[in-house]
Scaffold this active site. Structure first.
Site, PDB file in Angstrom:
ATOM      1  N   ASN A 212      -6.364 -10.373   5.854  1.00 54.71           N
ATOM      2  CA  ASN A 212      -7.355  -9.860   6.698  1.00 54.71           C
ATOM      3  C   ASN A 212      -8.409  -9.559   5.760  1.00 54.71           C
ATOM      4  O   ASN A 212      -8.578  -9.628   4.807  1.00 54.71           O
ATOM      5  CB  ASN A 212      -6.650  -8.672   7.431  1.00 54.71           C
ATOM      6  CG  ASN A 212      -6.014  -7.532   6.377  1.00 54.71           C
ATOM      7  OD1 ASN A 212      -7.084  -6.763   5.677  1.00 54.71           O
ATOM      8  ND2 ASN A 212      -4.671  -7.328   6.326  1.00 54.71           N
ATOM      9  N   PRO A 307       8.035  -4.692   7.008  1.00 55.84           N
ATOM     10  CA  PRO A 307       8.344  -3.627   7.361  1.00 55.84           C
ATOM     11  C   PRO A 307       6.921  -2.400   7.597  1.00 55.84           C
ATOM     12  O   PRO A 307       5.999  -2.938   7.083  1.00 55.84           O
ATOM     13  CB  PRO A 307       8.989  -2.993   5.770  1.00 55.84           C
ATOM     14  CG  PRO A 307       8.458  -4.230   4.862  1.00 55.84           C
ATOM     15  CD  PRO A 307       8.350  -5.348   5.604  1.00 55.84           C
TER      16      PRO A 307
HETATM   17  O1  C5P Z   1      -0.145  -0.158  12.950  1.00 60.02           O
HETATM   18  P1  C5P Z   1      -1.157  -0.275  12.125  1.00 60.02           P
HETATM   19  O2  C5P Z   1      -1.190  -1.342  11.241  1.00 60.02           O
HETATM   20  O3  C5P Z   1      -2.431  -0.322  13.050  1.00 60.02           O
HETATM   21  O4  C5P Z   1      -1.184   1.191  11.359  1.00 60.02           O
HETATM   22  C1  C5P Z   1      -2.208   1.520  10.375  1.00 60.02           C
HETATM   23  C2  C5P Z   1      -1.540   2.291   9.410  1.00 60.02           C
HETATM   24  O5  C5P Z   1      -0.248   2.094   8.974  1.00 60.02           O
HETATM   25  C3  C5P Z   1      -2.421   2.451   8.048  1.00 60.02           C
HETATM   26  O6  C5P Z   1      -2.118   3.560   7.252  1.00 60.02           O
HETATM   27  C4  C5P Z   1      -1.678   1.370   7.354  1.00 60.02           C
HETATM   28  O7  C5P Z   1      -1.654   1.551   5.675  1.00 60.02           O
HETATM   29  C5  C5P Z   1      -0.167   1.621   7.972  1.00 60.02           C
HETATM   30  N1  C5P Z   1       0.724   0.250   7.791  1.00 60.02           N
HETATM   31  C6  C5P Z   1       1.798   0.181   7.028  1.00 60.02           C
HETATM   32  N2  C5P Z   1       2.666  -0.672   6.936  1.00 60.02           N
HETATM   33  C7  C5P Z   1       2.434  -1.714   7.832  1.00 60.02           C
HETATM   34  C8  C5P Z   1       1.462  -1.558   8.942  1.00 60.02           C
HETATM   35  C9  C5P Z   1       0.625  -0.508   8.602  1.00 60.02           C
HETATM   36  O8  C5P Z   1       1.969   1.203   5.996  1.00 60.02           O
HETATM   37  N3  C5P Z   1       3.274  -2.616   7.893  1.00 60.02           N
END
Ligand code: C5P
Length: 404
Positions: A212, A307
């Site tokens: 990304n 995870p």
């Molecule tokens: O669910 P989403 O990706 O939008 O959430 C963003 C937050 O969750 C960020 O703080 C990101 O670092 C963390 N995150 C994580 N592990 C994942 C997905 C997101 O720590 N697999």
């Protein structure tokens, strides 16, 4: 940190002077010695008797008082302190400080001192934003005057905006930080922080991957800012072009699963900031490079869920970090999504930022964020990522100091 520190508190004439009795009480609870100078304007809002009773010391008001000059000359008064705190600091006293005027005891002491000075400005929003005040502020900052606040909110004059004097705990925290720094410590000394940053790369085959647009700039800046405040920081970083920050232990990883493992190994920590843009799915990767066969159908990718590092680190339990902060990069319904993310993942704070095309957040140097906590939403102005990180680290330090 404030035990036996000598604070010369100059109270100038603003409505926020009514907060000063509480400030003195809190400083004395922490073992500080407080001696007050009350200006003529300040005496319109708070009485010398109140300040004297609470500080347990004489309150100095008059530059030409024979008894005061005999007991303690204004020069000695300004020198027998570890710091001078001007709270509230009106636009007027800031202007006088900037131009070096000395027409009363407070301004004379400020000009005569060789000690550090901190101000807690308090005024109407238009007075605060006036170019004259901002120029004076810059002059004072360039002279190493420390500034705490002001904050935004309802002002006593009925207007709304920036100009409210910092709250008492904020002033206490700023003084504490000042003395810690002076002693070669930071507010986060002795605390461990774990930060994730950058994207993850999920291999499709040995040469291709899914990624990304995260640059890692914000996460790396957070790690650096926490280290600057004295924390022992481990940064778990996906692939980025950012240099490893000074004074930070960095573990480089590629995939979400590796990031999860590295984070688990970096625990325990009191503070966790998950700024990485972790891929939600990994690909059931091919061992060999997938060949493009002429006429064959395009291969389909078998995805499985990664995870959730933030949610995993936020799980309740005796080893849960004291403060877990997540980021929410969204292109719509920013605040609502951040609030629901905070609840869903059980983290304490979420820093929400708009990453819609055109904002330039991904890869850019600036960020416009909203801090979502249990207390509500705080919208910050557009700041450089470094400044966002510094502000966040300061907020973390204040929170941790209150909860330790
Ligand atoms: O669910 P989403 O990706 O939008 O959430 C963003 C937050 O969750 C960020 O703080 C990101 O670092 C963390 N995150 C994580 N592990 C994942 C997905 C997101 O720590 N697999």
């Amino acid at each position: 940190m404030l035990e036996n520190r000598r604070i010369l508190l100059i109270v100038s004439g603003g409505i926020a002077a009514v907060k000063v009795p509480d400030l003195i009480r809190r400083l004395r609870e922490r073992g500080a010695h407080v001696r007050c100078i009350l200006t003529k304007g300040g005496a319109q809002f708070v009485t010398p008797l109140t300040l004297g009773s609470l500080s347990g010391d004489k309150v100095y008001q008059d530059l030409f008082s024979l008894t005061d000059e005999a007991e303690m000359g204004h020069i000695r008064l300004s020198r027998e302190a570890d710091i001078i705190l001007v709270a509230p600091a009106t636009a007027d006293i800031m202007a006088k400080m900037a131009s070096g005027q000395a027409d009363d005891l407070a301004t004379t002491a400020l000009l005569a001192t060789d000690k550090p000075v901190m101000i807690a400005p308090s005024m109407n929003v238009m007075m605060w934003t006036h170019p004259a005040t901002q120029a004076n502020l810059l002059t004072l900052k360039n002279r190493e005057v420390k500034v705490v606040g002001p904050s935004a909110g309802d002002l006593a004059c009925g207007e709304v905006g920036n100009g409210r004097m910092a709250e008492v705990p904020e002033i206490i925290a700023a003084l504490t930080r000042f003395f810690q720094k002076n002693d070669g410590q930071g507010p986060l000394t002795g605390l461990r922080a774990l930060v994730t940053s950058g994207p993850t790369h999920e291999p499709i085959d040995p040469v291709r991957y899914i990624a990304n647009r995260s640059s890692g700039k914000q996460g790396h800046a957070v790690a650096a800012a926490l280290a600057e405040l004295g924390a022992q920081v481990t940064l778990v970083s996906g692939p980025t072009n950012e240099a490893d920050p000074d004074g930070v232990k960095v573990t480089h990883v590629e995939t979400a699963k590796q990031m999860m493992k590295a984070c688990s190994e970096a625990l325990p920590a009191e503070i966790v900031v998950c700024a990485a843009a972790v891929a939600d799915w990994s690909v059931e990767g091919a061992k060999q490079k997938i060949k493009k066969e002429k006429g064959a159908a395009a291969p389909s990718l078998n995805l499985s869920e990664n995870p959730d590092i933030l949610a995993t680190l936020s799980l309740p339990g005796p080893t849960r970090p004291m403060l877990v902060v997540g980021f929410a990069a969204e292109t719509q319904n920013l605040i609502e999504s951040a609030q629901s993310k905070r609840a869903k993942k059980n983290c304490d704070w979420v820093v929400a930022n708009d990453v819609s095309p055109g904002t330039g957040t991904f890869g850019g140097d600036s960020n416009t964020v909203h801090l979502v906590t249990a207390d509500g939403v705080e919208s910050w102005p557009t700041l450089r990522k470094r400044a966002v990180a510094e502000r966040l680290a300061e907020r973390i330090a204040t929170y941790v100091q209150r909860h330790i």
